[in-house]
Design a protein around this motif. Structure first.
Motif, short mmCIF file in Angstrom:
data_model
loop_
_atom_site.label_atom_id
_atom_site.label_comp_id
_atom_site.label_asym_id
_atom_site.label_seq_id
_atom_site.Cartn_x
_atom_site.Cartn_y
_atom_site.Cartn_z
N LYS A 278 0.86 -1.08 0.10
CA LYS A 278 0.09 -0.16 0.08
C LYS A 278 0.80 1.21 -0.05
O LYS A 278 0.50 2.41 -0.63
CB LYS A 278 -0.79 -0.05 1.28
CG LYS A 278 -1.87 -0.97 1.46
CD LYS A 278 -3.18 -0.67 0.61
CE LYS A 278 -4.54 -1.72 0.98
NZ LYS A 278 -4.10 -3.11 -0.01
N PHE A 279 2.15 1.22 0.45
CA PHE A 279 2.64 2.47 0.85
C PHE A 279 3.88 2.60 -0.33
O PHE A 279 4.17 3.74 -0.60
CB PHE A 279 3.58 2.24 2.14
CG PHE A 279 3.80 3.44 2.76
CD1 PHE A 279 3.09 4.70 3.34
CD2 PHE A 279 5.37 3.92 2.44
CE1 PHE A 279 3.52 5.85 3.65
CE2 PHE A 279 5.84 5.29 2.72
CZ PHE A 279 4.95 6.00 3.59
N LEU A 280 4.44 1.64 -0.69
CA LEU A 280 5.62 1.65 -1.61
C LEU A 280 5.20 1.88 -3.09
O LEU A 280 5.39 0.90 -4.09
CB LEU A 280 6.63 0.54 -1.58
CG LEU A 280 7.30 0.49 -0.19
CD1 LEU A 280 8.36 -0.78 -0.18
CD2 LEU A 280 8.16 1.74 -0.02
N THR A 281 4.25 2.98 -3.23
CA THR A 281 3.73 3.08 -4.72
C THR A 281 4.13 4.78 -5.05
O THR A 281 4.61 5.39 -4.17
CB THR A 281 2.31 3.02 -4.73
OG1 THR A 281 1.87 4.03 -3.66
CG2 THR A 281 1.81 1.61 -4.11
N VAL A 282 4.09 4.81 -6.27
CA VAL A 282 4.27 6.24 -6.75
C VAL A 282 3.27 7.11 -6.23
O VAL A 282 3.47 8.40 -6.01
CB VAL A 282 4.26 6.22 -8.12
CG1 VAL A 282 2.75 5.84 -8.80
CG2 VAL A 282 4.97 7.83 -8.90
N GLU A 283 2.09 6.78 -5.74
CA GLU A 283 1.19 7.55 -5.22
C GLU A 283 1.47 8.26 -3.81
O GLU A 283 1.28 9.08 -3.78
CB GLU A 283 -0.08 6.69 -5.04
CG GLU A 283 -0.88 6.25 -6.19
CD GLU A 283 -2.27 5.55 -6.04
OE1 GLU A 283 -2.17 4.67 -5.01
OE2 GLU A 283 -3.01 5.57 -6.86
N THR A 284 2.20 7.34 -3.15
CA THR A 284 2.81 8.06 -1.96
C THR A 284 3.72 9.18 -2.29
O THR A 284 3.58 10.17 -1.54
CB THR A 284 3.45 6.74 -1.21
OG1 THR A 284 2.39 5.60 -0.65
CG2 THR A 284 3.89 7.43 0.18
N LEU A 285 4.50 9.02 -3.04
CA LEU A 285 5.33 10.16 -3.42
C LEU A 285 4.53 11.33 -3.65
O LEU A 285 4.60 12.47 -3.41
CB LEU A 285 6.42 9.79 -4.64
CG LEU A 285 7.53 9.06 -4.35
CD1 LEU A 285 8.14 8.65 -5.71
CD2 LEU A 285 8.36 9.84 -3.35
#
Ligand code: NA
Ligand code: NA
Ligand code: NA
Lengths: 377, 87, 377, 87, 377, 87
Positions: A278-285
């Protein structure tokens, strides 16, 4: 031999995925910020620890039957934990400064532009390949600009549970970074002279006013924005318990043991959402970037609003206090005080900044209600 | 939904939302001003206008006197006892 | 008349079974130990009271809809209560003595032989007609030797819920009986001269070490035994909250109100498992016997390990401190101190015994993790 | 499962388990020793090595000074007030 | 434009029903009684606030997913909250006065006639068109005469959940009104001479007696009325924790933080039952009327019993103390003291009134057990 | 069910219930009297009858001495320190 093999197969070493290791390092980073840098430790410590626990292979903390699974289900899925925190914060908040000078609500309103501009920005990001934020996602991300932890968690749990971890981490991290983010913007938008403005002393506020205030806020919310009443209602309940003076033992408990217990579990539950997938995505950036933008815009619009009010209003306002309108209670008010003292060592703005500061809490709760009402809660 | 359409919606949301926040908080300002007048009228009717237009009584006590009288009493007693014991 | 008959039929007198009466007497016995003898009153009082309540005919405390049913479901079935107790105990524990002298961990390791020997013993008992312990049952029973209440309850709730009542009662009872069980074994295995050995003073430990310690323990557990991370993780969270110094209000709440609330309900829920059909069996006798054996073997192996370390190691070790390795914090350490003082009135072993004592807590949590991993959690 | 078979398994479990407990705690000993060195290097880098190689500051305060300064201040004030009241 | 319309449609203004407005005014009335009049503020404040929240249109506090829905499900539906309050009250209660003079239990028994007479009265009301109380309803209403909040809530949640809101509000309101309801009845039924009677000083009570007392009460309840053991058992647990002196930290937590937390949620949950469709009925009027009658009859029968005991017993009893038998701890005892002082300025009846006062708590718990056993729980 | 029938049942409930309450509480009176005798016999067997026939020891301490000895000790130390600091 066989049992040795079983034992080996049940070690962490044999089961780690790279993502889990990265997320544990993220958790350690949050612990470092909390302990060594004292950044919002009350939440970043449990969040960081929860991030480590949830990424332990085999242990299954966040799977059915795991302790973090239960805590999340009971406290976040239902929305109960952020509401209880809000009740406790209400019981901890003194609205005197705002009641004495209600125009400060305008600063709390202006600073919410950080939220709505970020909402637009999040949708703009969809032009970049890899981003596909829905309006709900964008709303949940934008609330980071509200600079209020429980509001962000509450809204994210309703609109975009998958992004909850990143949103909560961004919200609390930026709240901790307020002393670094805000001063340059405040100085850029104000002149030395403006920062030196001293404000007239606030009048004392009667007990009756303090008791009526939470009821008035609740009444307005009921009339015009019922979608915000879970947040505002629990906040007003806490404040009424505080100010009424007849239920001191309940108020004390809400301010201390209850909020402490909920804080531990809320932090762990938020941390449990920091799983690699859930966290290690480009969305988090994207979320982290948008959060920084939101804080910046919120600060700027608060300061500009204060300048406008000072120009067109009856009494002078130091534009620095506008920066406190983002909320981040009480950090933002302290930053205002500090920057004010730099320009004029006899100018104590703390009490004046408390007005916009608590106005910002109401403002972002109202903004959250609007987002819930319009993007469908 | 095309991104442009989404953008329009976001813009709409931004304007409506920001407008509503302002309207709401301006109404709240009016409401607080009314509330203050109402509170004064209640407090004067109760015939003790002076103490009520000050901060909450317990706050005053803590700030003005520094040490609450019970503590002073307890310590006085303790000192008394202490002196008796150390004669 | 009819209603008089209904009333009679709803009295306890008309509905008692002999087993219920016996179990209520067991509950009264636990209350007696708790109140008159002050044996682990914090848990034996609620357990004893729970045992009485659960055996009341007609009232249905432990049936669907009864209060003890809900408490058990929410707190024990999920494993949440023992974990919260562990968090609180972590927040209450000072690891300085162990950090200053980490070799004491060997004593905490040796004393766990009580657990594994008892596991073997429980299976041996299967030769006696009437006993049919599975490996899971045997593991849950053996953990009594860990001398740690929440660990025993946590493991029993996972491996052998039917035996939970008897295991918890045995664990807490023997922990209370440590001052009676341990001294003869300690004296039997040591000479007067050995008991007189004075140990060198412990070095002071820095805050940094204390903060890193729970993280190090957690890291090792993650790498080598993730199955133990629920217990060890919550324990380390509590300890980190304590030592980090940045979340004192959370740490205080975990040490006081939260652990107190959970203790009341944990005790009641454990007591609710003391129903006649589950407790009044020959297996309970076996569990009580095996528990005593486990404590004895644990104490003996701790003392013998200390003797070996003193012989082959660089610095002298008073073998009595080995007895503290069973955990039973802080009772076992106090017993060591008392027996040491009898031999040498100037020899205060309390601080030295705290090292193996807290090592024993970690040791039995590790042992519990192994049993979970190998007999299938 | 025959009891003998179970016994073998239990024996196996005993040996593996006990062995693992020792291995684990020995590794932990090594880990703590490394941690101590690491802590010393952190603390010296922070340039205040002396106070950090002592028990936690709040513990020190309580042990050395006996009474925290705030309490002393509060009591001083109380005594002052007491004397004024009893003159 | 469209979103403006959506926003309008989501305002409270566009969705109010008249009933909701009336119920919010009722909630405001309760807040007024709690804050301005200090009538039982610990419960009327959260109940009043809960009543406001539950009637907010659109917000859905009491619908599936709403916070009050969860609180009600978890705490009232299960019966857990009133039982925890009872445990806390047990930990707060000192039974010395009753142990020193156990005959005072007769006054606690007599005052329960208020309950049973009201039960009959509720059925009588069925002759009036519009009323259709079942025996269960009538029992739940009658318990208002017990003058004990948690007992009333517990029984109503089992027998007549639909009437819970009205019953709880009536119970707490009349408990607050005890200083107004009781004195005229007390003066009507006693002569000036009787009110002047001084009672002999109570003997001191030993710790052993205080420890055995809750166990004795529990034993009697188990033998003769197991249906009352949930209430009586939790009450006795609290009292045993208090008096045993070995679990002070648990007792303190039960008396403070735990009871405070539960009180907040219990109040909100009860308030959530004050929805227009359940409360704005002719039945509520009936309940309010019957509650007043119940309090009056309870007071009268307590006083008359005291007169009878004084006439036929060995030692003189001031009949005023009979009025304390309705419970409403400690308000009723204070009223007795006050009325006694009016007749004889040297006559302090407070301690003597505490005996019947706590006897009234036991009496109404027993009465609740009987009603549960006979009308089918 | 006809109201009259209900009324009969309610009457029945009233009589049974009220009777039961009295029977129960009278039994409890007897039980408490027995308990008191039992408590006295326990307390005398423990050979310290005098203090046990008084209120709970902690209550006594608080009432008689007013200030618990630890507090007195703490305050004594504080006063000592205060005097040293203000010489
Ligand atoms: Na805000
Ligand atoms: Na152990
Ligand atoms: Na009563």
């Amino acid at each position: 031999m066989e049992s040795l093999f079983t034992l080996w197969q049940s070690t962490g070493l044999a089961n780690f995925t790279p993502g889990q290791i990265v997320m544990m390092l993220v958790g350690c980073g949050l612990l470092y910020l909390a302990i060594a840098r004292k950044f919002e430790p009350l939440l970043l410590l449990p969040i960081g620890f929860g991030a480590i626990l949830t990424n332990i292979p085999v242990a299954g903390f966040s799977e059915v039957g795991g302790v973090l699974y239960y805590v999340y289900k009971v406290g976040i899925d239902t929305g109960v934990f952020p509401l209880l925190i809000f009740m406790g914060v209400g019981a901890l908040t003194d609205f005197s400064a705002l009641i004495a000078n209600p125009r400060m609500l305008l600063l709390g309103a202006a600073a919410q532009f950080g939220i709505f501009a970020t909402l637009f920005g999040a949708i703009l990001l969809n032009f970049v390949p890899g981003f596909e934020f829905s309006l709900k996602d964008a709303s949940a991300i934008a609330i980071i600009g509200g600079a209020d932890g429980p509001t962000a968690i509450f809204l994210a749990s309703k609109l975009a549970p998958d992004l909850l971890g990143a949103i909560a981490v961004a919200a609390y991290s930026y709240m901790a970074l307020v002393p670094i983010i805000q001063p340059p913007i405040m100085k850029l938008l104000t002149t030395e002279e403006e920062r030196k403005i001293e404000m007239e002393q606030l009048r004392p506020v009667s007990t009756t006013e303090k008791i009526l205030f939470p009821l008035a806020v609740l009444l307005m919310t009921i009339l015009f924005l019922p979608a915000a009443t879970p947040l505002v209602g629990m906040f007003c309940l806490g404040n009424l318990m505080r100010e009424s003076g007849v239920v001191d033992r309940l108020s004390k408990t809400a301010q201390n043991e209850l909020i402490n217990i909920v804080t531990i579990f809320l932090g762990l539950a938020v941390g449990s959402k920091l799983s690699a997938d859930k966290f290690l995505t480009v969305e988090t950036l994207g979320i982290l970037g948008l959060g920084a933008v939101a804080f910046g815009i919120g600060t700027a619009s608060g300061v500009l609003m204060a300048k406008a009010m000072s120009k067109f209003g009856s009494s002078q306002i130091n534009p620095l206090v506008g920066a406190a309108g983002v909320s981040a209670v009480p950090m933002a008010a302290r930053v205002v005080n500090k920057v004010g003292l730099e320009a004029n060592p006899h100018n104590f703005l703390l009490m004046h900044a408390m007005g916009p500061n608590v106005a910002g809490v109401l403002g972002s709760a109202v903004a959250a209600g609007i987002l819930l009402a319009l993007t469908g809660g | 939904m095309a991104v442009t359409e989404q953008l329009l919606e976001a813009l709409n949301l931004m304007l409506t939302g920001m407008g509503f926040v302002f309207v709401f908080l301006i109404l709240l300002i009016i409401c607080i001003k009314a509330l203050t007048k109402f509170a004064v009228s209640i407090d004067t009717r109760r015939d003790d206008p002076v103490p009520s237009i000050t901060p909450a009584p317990h706050a005053v006590k803590a700030q003005q006197h520094g040490t609450p009288p019970e503590v002073v009493a307890a310590i006085s007693a303790a000192i008394h006892q202490y002196r008796k014991q150390h004669k």
